[in-house]
Design an enzyme around this catalytic site. Structure first.
Site, PDB file in Angstrom:
ATOM      1  N   SER A  19      -3.063  30.215   2.198  1.00  0.00           N
ATOM      2  CA  SER A  19      -4.359  30.116   2.876  1.00  0.00           C
ATOM      3  C   SER A  19      -4.257  29.460   4.245  1.00  0.00           C
ATOM      4  O   SER A  19      -5.090  29.716   5.116  1.00  0.00           O
ATOM      5  CB  SER A  19      -5.350  29.334   2.005  1.00  0.00           C
ATOM      6  OG  SER A  19      -4.828  28.051   1.695  1.00  0.00           O
ATOM      7  N   GLY A  56      -4.117  31.015  -1.860  1.00  0.00           N
ATOM      8  CA  GLY A  56      -3.751  30.685  -3.235  1.00  0.00           C
ATOM      9  C   GLY A  56      -2.309  30.985  -3.583  1.00  0.00           C
ATOM     10  O   GLY A  56      -1.853  30.658  -4.679  1.00  0.00           O
ATOM     11  N   ASN A  85       0.677  25.273  -2.254  1.00  0.00           N
ATOM     12  CA  ASN A  85       0.035  25.435  -3.554  1.00  0.00           C
ATOM     13  C   ASN A  85       0.951  25.024  -4.705  1.00  0.00           C
ATOM     14  O   ASN A  85       0.462  24.579  -5.741  1.00  0.00           O
ATOM     15  CB  ASN A  85      -0.462  26.878  -3.726  1.00  0.00           C
ATOM     16  CG  ASN A  85      -1.652  27.152  -2.834  1.00  0.00           C
ATOM     17  OD1 ASN A  85      -2.615  26.389  -2.808  1.00  0.00           O
ATOM     18  ND2 ASN A  85      -1.580  28.234  -2.065  1.00  0.00           N
ATOM     19  N   ASP A 166     -13.501  20.731   2.431  1.00  0.00           N
ATOM     20  CA  ASP A 166     -12.630  20.498   1.270  1.00  0.00           C
ATOM     21  C   ASP A 166     -11.514  19.499   1.583  1.00  0.00           C
ATOM     22  O   ASP A 166     -10.818  19.041   0.681  1.00  0.00           O
ATOM     23  CB  ASP A 166     -12.049  21.813   0.739  1.00  0.00           C
ATOM     24  CG  ASP A 166     -11.136  22.546   1.724  1.00  0.00           C
ATOM     25  OD1 ASP A 166     -10.749  21.966   2.764  1.00  0.00           O
ATOM     26  OD2 ASP A 166     -10.828  23.720   1.453  1.00  0.00           O
ATOM     27  N   HIS A 169      -8.074  22.496   4.040  1.00  0.00           N
ATOM     28  CA  HIS A 169      -7.865  23.636   4.937  1.00  0.00           C
ATOM     29  C   HIS A 169      -8.330  23.317   6.344  1.00  0.00           C
ATOM     30  O   HIS A 169      -9.424  22.784   6.525  1.00  0.00           O
ATOM     31  CB  HIS A 169      -8.597  24.869   4.406  1.00  0.00           C
ATOM     32  CG  HIS A 169      -8.080  25.344   3.098  1.00  0.00           C
ATOM     33  ND1 HIS A 169      -8.648  24.964   1.898  1.00  0.00           N
ATOM     34  CD2 HIS A 169      -7.037  26.143   2.800  1.00  0.00           C
ATOM     35  CE1 HIS A 169      -7.977  25.526   0.911  1.00  0.00           C
ATOM     36  NE2 HIS A 169      -6.990  26.245   1.435  1.00  0.00           N
TER      37      HIS A 169
END
Length: 193
Positions: A19, A56, A85, A166, A169
């Site tokens: 991402s 992801g 991830n 979040d 990101h």
């Protein structure tokens, strides 16, 4: 020697990542590969940057699609930026290293010159995991003789003003910071340095 802007068919730089490369929750024109290509062109480097980021994705996901991403006519260059991830999920570090190792092997076997972007595991994973995780990237760069950009989120991680709500990101300003930080490294890489 830098790749001149006047070249008719520009070489391609594949950005294989997650991402952080795909441009999670920002406009497509704000994604890292688009902004990197714009910055390279502004610096006089004619290169097409191809976004092969999948939100992801883990190192295993990247390995499963690397041949597809390289395609029938592989790019001249690639930047591998996977592992975030794996770290967020606390996945096995040795498995991540094997996956990244095989990605680099496959790229080199197809005549692609790869660059590796490193990542750090989150602090909540404990010091032993974090140290083991961080050691993977320089070890693989040395093994394969490829350039290493130590930490993809340098100057952006843990800075709320450069991240989405979040806290993980990058927002468009964070992407621009990432691009500005990595740009000299990518320019040297593309020039063969």
């Amino acid at each position: 020697m830098a790749i001149p802007v006047s070249a008719q068919t520009p070489p391609r730089l594949l950005v294989l990542g997650d991402s952080l490369s795909a441009g999670y929750n920002i406009q497509a024109r704000e994604a890292f590969p688009v902004r990197l290509e714009a910055a390279l062109r502004a610096a006089g480097v004619n290169v097409q940057v191809v976004n092969a980021g999948v939100s992801g994705d883990t190192s295993a996901g990247g390995l499963s699609r690397v041949d597809w991403a390289l395609g029938q006519r592989p790019p001249e260059f690639a930047r591998v930026a996977l592992g975030a991830n794996d770290g967020l999920r606390g996945l096995d570090v040795e498995a991540m290293e094997r996956n990244l190792d095989r990605i680099l092997e496959r790229m080199k076997a197809r005549g692609v010159k790869p660059m590796l972007a490193g990542m750090l595991a989150p602090p909540n994973m404990g010091s032993a995991y974090r140290e083991s995780f961080a050691a993977v990237f320089p070890r693989l760069a040395a093994k394969h003789g490829v350039p290493l950009y130590p930490f993809l989120l340098e100057g952006v991680a843990a800075r709320p003003e450069l991240n989405l709500s979040d806290g993980i990101h990058p927002n468009p300003q964070g992407v621009d910071t990432m691009v500005a930080n990595i740009l000299p490294h990518v320019r040297r890489f593309l020039a063969g340095g």
